[in-house]
Design an enzyme around this catalytic site. Structure first.
Site, PDB file in Angstrom:
ATOM      1  N   GLU A 111      35.127  28.548  43.423  1.00  0.00           N
ATOM      2  CA  GLU A 111      35.163  29.271  42.155  1.00  0.00           C
ATOM      3  C   GLU A 111      34.910  30.730  42.416  1.00  0.00           C
ATOM      4  O   GLU A 111      34.330  31.096  43.436  1.00  0.00           O
ATOM      5  CB  GLU A 111      34.057  28.753  41.223  1.00  0.00           C
ATOM      6  N   LYS A 113      32.876  34.135  41.765  1.00  0.00           N
ATOM      7  CA  LYS A 113      31.502  34.432  41.356  1.00  0.00           C
ATOM      8  C   LYS A 113      31.543  35.563  40.343  1.00  0.00           C
ATOM      9  O   LYS A 113      31.812  36.709  40.666  1.00  0.00           O
ATOM     10  CB  LYS A 113      30.661  34.826  42.570  1.00  0.00           C
ATOM     11  N   ASP A 115      30.344  38.252  37.730  1.00  0.00           N
ATOM     12  CA  ASP A 115      29.193  39.139  37.807  1.00  0.00           C
ATOM     13  C   ASP A 115      28.691  39.491  36.410  1.00  0.00           C
ATOM     14  O   ASP A 115      29.211  40.368  35.749  1.00  0.00           O
ATOM     15  CB  ASP A 115      29.613  40.406  38.564  1.00  0.00           C
ATOM     16  N   TYR A 222      30.485  27.384  34.560  1.00  0.00           N
ATOM     17  CA  TYR A 222      30.665  26.915  35.929  1.00  0.00           C
ATOM     18  C   TYR A 222      29.894  25.652  36.309  1.00  0.00           C
ATOM     19  O   TYR A 222      29.989  25.184  37.428  1.00  0.00           O
ATOM     20  CB  TYR A 222      30.348  28.021  36.936  1.00  0.00           C
ATOM     21  N   LYS A 309      30.026  36.625  49.575  1.00  0.00           N
ATOM     22  CA  LYS A 309      30.123  37.919  48.891  1.00  0.00           C
ATOM     23  C   LYS A 309      31.259  38.747  49.466  1.00  0.00           C
ATOM     24  O   LYS A 309      31.374  38.893  50.677  1.00  0.00           O
ATOM     25  CB  LYS A 309      28.815  38.696  49.077  1.00  0.00           C
ATOM     26  N   CYS A 403      13.981  71.775  30.739  1.00  0.00           N
ATOM     27  CA  CYS A 403      15.441  71.855  30.702  1.00  0.00           C
ATOM     28  C   CYS A 403      15.949  72.904  31.685  1.00  0.00           C
ATOM     29  O   CYS A 403      15.496  74.045  31.651  1.00  0.00           O
ATOM     30  CB  CYS A 403      15.898  72.187  29.287  1.00  0.00           C
ATOM     31  N   CYS A 406      17.532  75.875  29.428  1.00  0.00           N
ATOM     32  CA  CYS A 406      16.809  76.707  28.459  1.00  0.00           C
ATOM     33  C   CYS A 406      15.302  76.623  28.647  1.00  0.00           C
ATOM     34  O   CYS A 406      14.548  77.222  27.889  1.00  0.00           O
ATOM     35  CB  CYS A 406      17.186  76.314  27.036  1.00  0.00           C
ATOM     36  N   CYS A 421      16.626  67.259  26.120  1.00  0.00           N
ATOM     37  CA  CYS A 421      16.119  68.580  25.764  1.00  0.00           C
ATOM     38  C   CYS A 421      16.154  68.696  24.246  1.00  0.00           C
ATOM     39  O   CYS A 421      17.219  68.603  23.649  1.00  0.00           O
ATOM     40  CB  CYS A 421      16.987  69.661  26.402  1.00  0.00           C
ATOM     41  N   CYS A 427      19.734  75.591  23.023  1.00  0.00           N
ATOM     42  CA  CYS A 427      20.056  75.241  24.404  1.00  0.00           C
ATOM     43  C   CYS A 427      21.567  75.426  24.621  1.00  0.00           C
ATOM     44  O   CYS A 427      22.378  74.745  23.980  1.00  0.00           O
ATOM     45  CB  CYS A 427      19.631  73.797  24.640  1.00  0.00           C
TER      46      CYS A 427
HETATM   47  P1  AMP Z   1      22.272  35.069  42.816  1.00  0.00           P
HETATM   48  O1  AMP Z   1      21.923  35.735  41.514  1.00  0.00           O
HETATM   49  O2  AMP Z   1      22.823  36.019  43.836  1.00  0.00           O
HETATM   50  O3  AMP Z   1      21.217  34.150  43.319  1.00  0.00           O
HETATM   51  O4  AMP Z   1      23.530  34.147  42.483  1.00  0.00           O
HETATM   52  C1  AMP Z   1      23.396  33.051  41.636  1.00  0.00           C
HETATM   53  C2  AMP Z   1      24.012  33.367  40.331  1.00  0.00           C
HETATM   54  O5  AMP Z   1      25.408  33.510  40.440  1.00  0.00           O
HETATM   55  C3  AMP Z   1      23.868  32.241  39.364  1.00  0.00           C
HETATM   56  O6  AMP Z   1      22.631  32.288  38.716  1.00  0.00           O
HETATM   57  C4  AMP Z   1      24.982  32.499  38.397  1.00  0.00           C
HETATM   58  O7  AMP Z   1      24.515  33.296  37.336  1.00  0.00           O
HETATM   59  C5  AMP Z   1      25.974  33.337  39.160  1.00  0.00           C
HETATM   60  N1  AMP Z   1      27.311  32.754  39.230  1.00  0.00           N
HETATM   61  C6  AMP Z   1      28.463  33.420  38.943  1.00  0.00           C
HETATM   62  N2  AMP Z   1      29.538  32.654  39.100  1.00  0.00           N
HETATM   63  C7  AMP Z   1      29.101  31.438  39.492  1.00  0.00           C
HETATM   64  C8  AMP Z   1      29.755  30.215  39.804  1.00  0.00           C
HETATM   65  N3  AMP Z   1      31.093  30.098  39.759  1.00  0.00           N
HETATM   66  N4  AMP Z   1      28.980  29.170  40.165  1.00  0.00           N
HETATM   67  C9  AMP Z   1      27.634  29.298  40.235  1.00  0.00           C
HETATM   68  N5  AMP Z   1      26.964  30.426  39.947  1.00  0.00           N
HETATM   69  C10 AMP Z   1      27.674  31.496  39.576  1.00  0.00           C
HETATM   70 ZN    ZN Z   2      17.801  72.856  26.960  1.00  0.00          ZN
END
Ligand code: AMP
Ligand code: ZN
Length: 667
Positions: A111, A113, A115, A222, A309, A403, A406, A421, A427
């Site tokens: 899958e 990952k 973010d 997921y 990663k 600042c 000014c 500021c 300013c």
């Molecule tokens: P980490 O925060 O680096 O420990 O990574 C774990 C986190 O990755 C999990 O808590 C999820 O929030 C996130 N995550 C994102 N995509 C996935 C996925 N496909 N499967 C499992 N975890 C995922």
């Molecule tokens: Zn200022």
């Protein structure tokens, strides 16, 4: 049919439309009709409170305020994932697994990952019961009310689901939505958010769920966990969850061996840049639950899963100095000035340091060697200091207290990340910024005057505020650097012409904090003149549709300031529009009100512009591209095939110019 049934039916309909739009990405109803149905449901629910349901689609608009989020224990712990950065590490991982399981053939689910911020949601009897943030993995915050506003998260499930289970997913903010949010912020003179992930995770802890509802958040699922789940592997689980109504990205793939895992990784290392949201790697999971059970967990993470990663491009360079920028609203942004270095195809010289906390967290000092990375954002960021290269005798960076422009002592409001500021009227960058905003294209659109000239005029003492622009003469401007007779005349003419700009844009132009283009339109429409707006009380303002307390207070503050009142009075005396002028068009009707049209192709009876004007004169809106929001496409000869395709896909009626004539001549 009795009321309860009617209510139930509308709820089901709305749930289905939400699912089609937000999960499947194939809308089956126009926004206009959806809003009508929702309104109908809300009216019925208000009238018959006995049929209240906390999982009704009407609850998605939010409105509950949570002052303190309750801490809740996770029934099933939320583990972390081990990370890996190379294929060798993945091969080692497989070897460790085979040590436990023996030399069995292994299938893996691959899958992406995502973010964002992880969330655990409990469903009982097919209904969303509770949503909790990850927290420390053992317990997190109950953010149920906020989570319910995210449209891709089902409030009710379809199909054959167990009585009780948890789902795990990632709350993300897709790039497009993130950029839209930032544009809106920039427009009202606020600082943009720095990246989608932090914005998504910050959204979960907003106190007002109505605010969360406005954010284009999404949830990608997921994982499922519970007793008696009706499947035996991760991949089946994903497919099942999809059938119950969850949004499970279809990129997930079953790999029959590690070689196929590597293929998946190689493919997405390149193609992830085409995805609408941010990803930072791939998660590889042993597919069979049976094997997962045998492998179990370490203190922190499952042994049966690992994250790979992606490498983000990174370089190290020297921090030469830190400078501080003052924005139009006075907020201070620290900027790192770097020894120029090549990164991801561009030369990087500067990076944002965001705010004082960030500087402290990094403990970054002038002379340090720092690591710079390019993520999803355009501006590169500094991720760490290479302490091994720190020169001797450096001191921690002291954030400025005054600042840089000014010299006024800076202020930092409780709960806000940035210093600002407070010398609003004295300013220079704030004064110049306000005038630049005033003349900008979406505001007064003053031709013949640009941002640099504004600075020049200010620095030469010719203008101190935007009202002064109207008293400028050609003779005054001519002596300025690079100013010819012609351009001086154009400038004066441009200022003169701005007296025709309608009130709503003037209201945007004068730069009341939090009053962006849309809010200015609302206020102008409601109050019709600046005098009426000036007399409004806080309460009056809050009662205006979509005006919240923050905006209301800002309007009050603006007019309480004497300097502002003098400036406004001067603008008025020069003839700037401070009232709505109603345009009366003899052919105008509101027959097309609420409908959006897209015009495509070549027409016989109308020119395209005439056609567009006819739409607007009859209360309709002209859209530039076909989307779920389009109600009709008016097609002439040679309509583009892509447009035709899109309209057909979205089920949008395509009408001829004769059909259109009938529409407006009807009745
Ligand atoms: P980490 O925060 O680096 O420990 O990574 C774990 C986190 O990755 C999990 O808590 C999820 O929030 C996130 N995550 C994102 N995509 C996935 C996925 N496909 N499967 C499992 N975890 C995922
Ligand atoms: Zn200022």
């Amino acid at each position: 049919m009795d009321i309860q049934n009617t209510i139930q039916k509308i709820r089901e309909e709305l749930n289905l439309h939400n699912h089609n739009y937000y999960v499947l990405d194939t809308p089956t109803i126009s926004d206009f009709e959806f809003d009508l149905k929702l309104k109908q449901l809300q009216d019925l629910e208000n009238k018959y409170p006995e049929y209240f349901d906390e999982n009704s689609p009407s609850q998605r608009v939010g409105g509950t305020i949570t002052k303190n989020f309750q801490t809740v224990a996770h029934e099933h712990r939320m583990y972390s994932l081990d990370n890996s950065y190379s294929k060798e590490e993945l091969m080692d991982w497989e070897k460790r697994i085979q040590k436990v399981l023996g030399d069995v053939p292994l299938e893996y689910t691959c899958e992406l990952k995502y973010d964002g911020a992880s969330i655990s949601i409990t469903y009982e009897n097919g209904k969303l019961k509770r949503a909790v943030t990850r927290g420390d993995g053992f317990q997190g915050d109950d953010v149920t009310n906020n989570i319910k506003t995210i449209k891709s998260i089902p409030l009710k499930l379809k199909g054959n689901f167990p009585d009780k289970f948890d789902v795990r997913g990632e709350i993300i903010l897709p790039f497009a939505g993130f950029e839209k949010m930032n544009q809106d912020l920039i427009e009202i003179g606020e600082l943009p958010y720095s990246n989608p992930r932090n914005t998504a995770s910050g959204s979960l802890k907003l106190q007002d769920s109505a605010e969360v509802a406005k954010r284009p958040l999404d949830c990608l699922l997921y994982f499922l966990i519970g007793n008696n789940l009706p499947f035996k592997s991760q991949f089946e689980g994903l497919e099942t969850a999809r059938n119950w109504g969850f949004k499970v990205p279809k990129e997930a793939k079953l790999a029959n061996n590690l070689a196929e895992v590597f293929e998946f990784i190689d493919y997405w290392d390149i193609h992830r840049h085409d995805l609408p949201y941010e990803t930072d790697g791939v998660v590889v999971k042993v597919n069979s639950f049976h094997f997962q059970d045998e492998l179990g967990f370490t203190a922190k993470s499952p042994r049966w899963a690992i994250a790979y990663k992606f490498k983000s491009e990174q370089v190290s360079t020297r921090l030469n100095s830190i400078s501080y920028q003052v924005g139009r609203t006075g907020s201070i942004t620290p900027v790192a000035n770097l020894e120029p270095v090549q990164l991801a195809g561009t030369i990087v010289k500067r990076a944002s340091l965001h705010n004082a906390d960030q500087i402290e967290k990094l403990d970054i000092r002038v002379g340090d060697t720092v690591f710079v990375e390019k993520g999803g954002e355009i501006i590169p960021k500094i991720i760490a200091v290479d302490l091994s290269k720190r020169p001797e005798n450096t001191e921690p960076t002291k954030y400025i207290t005054h600042c840089p422009e000014c010299n006024t002592a800076l202020v930092r409001t409780e709960g806000e990340a940035n210093h600002y500021c407070p010398n609003f009227y004295g300013c220079p960058p704030q004064i110049i910024g306000r005038i630049q905003h005033y003349i900008s294209r979406k505001a007064m659109d003053i031709e013949g005057l640009g941002g640099e000239t504004v600075a020049l005029l200010f620095n030469n003492g010719l203008v101190h505020n935007y009202a002064d622009l109207y008293e400028l003469t050609v003779d005054q401007i001519l002596p300025l650097e690079r100013m010819a007779q012609k351009s001086a005349e154009n400038l004066v003419k441009g200022v003169e012409n701005s007296k025709n700009i309608p009130f709503e844009r003037v209201l945007f132009a004068i730069g009341i904090r939090y009053v962006g283009e849309t809010v200015a339109k609302k206020l102008a429409k409601h109050y019709k003149s600046i005098d009426a707006l000036r007399q409004a009380t806080l309460m009056d303002l809050i009662l205006v549709d979509e005006i919240g307390e923050r905006i209301a207070q800002s309007v009050i503050d603006f007019f309480e300031n004497q300097e502002n009142r003098i400036i406004i009075d001067r603008l008025k005396s020069f003839g700037v529009q401070f009232e709505i002028v109603e345009h009366i068009n003899p052919n105008a009707t509101d027959k097309l009100s609420g409908k959006t049209f897209v015009v495509s192709g070549v027409f016989e009876k109308f020119s395209r512009d005439d056609l567009k004007k006819a739409i607007e004169d009859n209360g309709g809106k002209v859209g530039s591209s076909i989307s779920a929001k389009t109600d009709y496409v008016v097609a002439g000869d040679n309509m583009g095939p892509a447009k035709l395709d899109k309209a057909t896909k979205l089920n949008i009626p395509i009408i001829s110019e004769d059909d259109f004539m009938n529409l407006i001549n009807e009745g």
